[in-house]
Design a protein around this motif. Structure first.
Motif, PDB file in Angstrom:
ATOM      1  N   GLY A  74       0.790  -1.221   0.000  1.00 13.86           N
ATOM      2  CA  GLY A  74       0.000   0.000   0.000  1.00 13.86           C
ATOM      3  C   GLY A  74       0.822   1.271   0.000  1.00 13.86           C
ATOM      4  O   GLY A  74       0.287   2.366  -0.016  1.00 13.86           O
ATOM      5  N   LYS A  75       2.137   1.145  -0.001  1.00 15.60           N
ATOM      6  CA  LYS A  75       3.019   2.316  -0.029  1.00 15.60           C
ATOM      7  C   LYS A  75       3.894   2.186  -1.261  1.00 15.60           C
ATOM      8  O   LYS A  75       4.534   1.167  -1.470  1.00 15.60           O
ATOM      9  CB  LYS A  75       3.875   2.365   1.219  1.00 15.60           C
ATOM     10  N   HIS A  76       3.911   3.210  -2.077  1.00 15.84           N
ATOM     11  CA  HIS A  76       4.681   3.140  -3.320  1.00 15.84           C
ATOM     12  C   HIS A  76       6.173   3.319  -3.095  1.00 15.84           C
ATOM     13  O   HIS A  76       6.983   2.809  -3.846  1.00 15.84           O
ATOM     14  CB  HIS A  76       4.161   4.150  -4.334  1.00 15.84           C
ATOM     15  N   SER A  77       6.522   4.053  -2.072  1.00 18.93           N
ATOM     16  CA  SER A  77       7.954   4.202  -1.772  1.00 18.93           C
ATOM     17  C   SER A  77       8.123   4.528  -0.301  1.00 18.93           C
ATOM     18  O   SER A  77       8.116   5.681   0.093  1.00 18.93           O
ATOM     19  CB  SER A  77       8.583   5.291  -2.639  1.00 18.93           C
ATOM     20  N   SER A  78       8.233   3.493   0.493  1.00 21.13           N
ATOM     21  CA  SER A  78       8.412   3.698   1.929  1.00 21.13           C
ATOM     22  C   SER A  78       9.723   4.399   2.207  1.00 21.13           C
ATOM     23  O   SER A  78       9.830   5.193   3.122  1.00 21.13           O
ATOM     24  CB  SER A  78       8.366   2.355   2.664  1.00 21.13           C
ATOM     25  N   GLY A  79      10.747   4.064   1.424  1.00 16.85           N
ATOM     26  CA  GLY A  79      12.018   4.759   1.533  1.00 16.85           C
ATOM     27  C   GLY A  79      12.798   4.509   2.800  1.00 16.85           C
ATOM     28  O   GLY A  79      13.614   5.325   3.177  1.00 16.85           O
ATOM     29  N   ILE A  80      12.560   3.397   3.473  1.00 20.69           N
ATOM     30  CA  ILE A  80      13.341   3.088   4.671  1.00 20.69           C
ATOM     31  C   ILE A  80      14.578   2.323   4.217  1.00 20.69           C
ATOM     32  O   ILE A  80      14.478   1.237   3.635  1.00 20.69           O
ATOM     33  CB  ILE A  80      12.531   2.257   5.681  1.00 20.69           C
ATOM     34  N   LEU A  81      15.735   2.899   4.467  1.00 20.43           N
ATOM     35  CA  LEU A  81      16.988   2.259   4.089  1.00 20.43           C
ATOM     36  C   LEU A  81      17.350   1.226   5.139  1.00 20.43           C
ATOM     37  O   LEU A  81      17.361   1.528   6.333  1.00 20.43           O
ATOM     38  CB  LEU A  81      18.103   3.299   3.963  1.00 20.43           C
ATOM     39  N   VAL A  82      17.620  -0.017   4.703  1.00 19.06           N
ATOM     40  CA  VAL A  82      17.975  -1.089   5.622  1.00 19.06           C
ATOM     41  C   VAL A  82      19.261  -1.763   5.171  1.00 19.06           C
ATOM     42  O   VAL A  82      19.556  -1.854   3.987  1.00 19.06           O
ATOM     43  CB  VAL A  82      16.854  -2.150   5.751  1.00 19.06           C
ATOM     44  N   ARG A  83      20.013  -2.220   6.154  1.00 17.11           N
ATOM     45  CA  ARG A  83      21.192  -3.065   5.919  1.00 17.11           C
ATOM     46  C   ARG A  83      20.671  -4.486   5.983  1.00 17.11           C
ATOM     47  O   ARG A  83      19.973  -4.859   6.919  1.00 17.11           O
ATOM     48  CB  ARG A  83      22.237  -2.807   7.006  1.00 17.11           C
ATOM     49  N   VAL A  84      20.975  -5.289   4.965  1.00 14.18           N
ATOM     50  CA  VAL A  84      20.494  -6.664   4.909  1.00 14.18           C
ATOM     51  C   VAL A  84      21.649  -7.613   5.216  1.00 14.18           C
ATOM     52  O   VAL A  84      22.731  -7.499   4.645  1.00 14.18           O
ATOM     53  CB  VAL A  84      19.892  -6.992   3.524  1.00 14.18           C
TER      54      VAL A  84
END
Length: 121
Positions: A74-84
């Motif tokens: 439901g969000k087109h670009s949450s934009g939360i940067l995560v280290r995987v």
């Protein structure tokens, strides 16, 4: 961020205009660690599991730069940067990158967790 369980998408951005790849993941657990490092963390797995071609691309991107943007339904670009981080059993650990990255005082044993400039989507 609130707790979340369900599907999300990891996107690997080359720059602000080019998303090279997106992977669907099932998030199985989240934790808000604002009391400690001030970040959000989650665990999950690829959904569906990656085939050999996708696995090769995933491995290449992880080796290049293991930072992804996470996008929730439901969000087109949450934009939360995560280290995987990926365990041997393919479990993914996602760690939110604080704005400005981590200081050496916060993660002195993990200086590689600081994002490279220009990678934010």
């Amino acid at each position: 961020m609130d707790r979340f369980t369900g599907r999300a998408r990891l996107e690997w951005w080359a720059n602000q205009a080019i998303c090279l790849e997106a992977y669907t993941i099932d998030i199985t657990d989240t934790a808000d660690t604002t009391g400690t490092a001030g970040t959000w963390q989650a665990t999950g797995r690829h959904a569906p599991a990656l085939d050999s071609t996708q696995r090769e691309g995933w491995g290449f991107l992880m080796e290049m730069d293991p930072y992804f943007s996470i996008v929730f339904p439901g969000k087109h670009s949450s934009g939360i940067l995560v280290r995987v981080l990926e365990a041997e059993d393919s479990t993914l650990t996602l760690i939110e990158v604080p704005e400005g990255g981590w200081s050496d005082e916060q993660h002195p044993d993990l200086p590689e967790l600081n994002p490279q400039p220009g990678r934010l989507p």
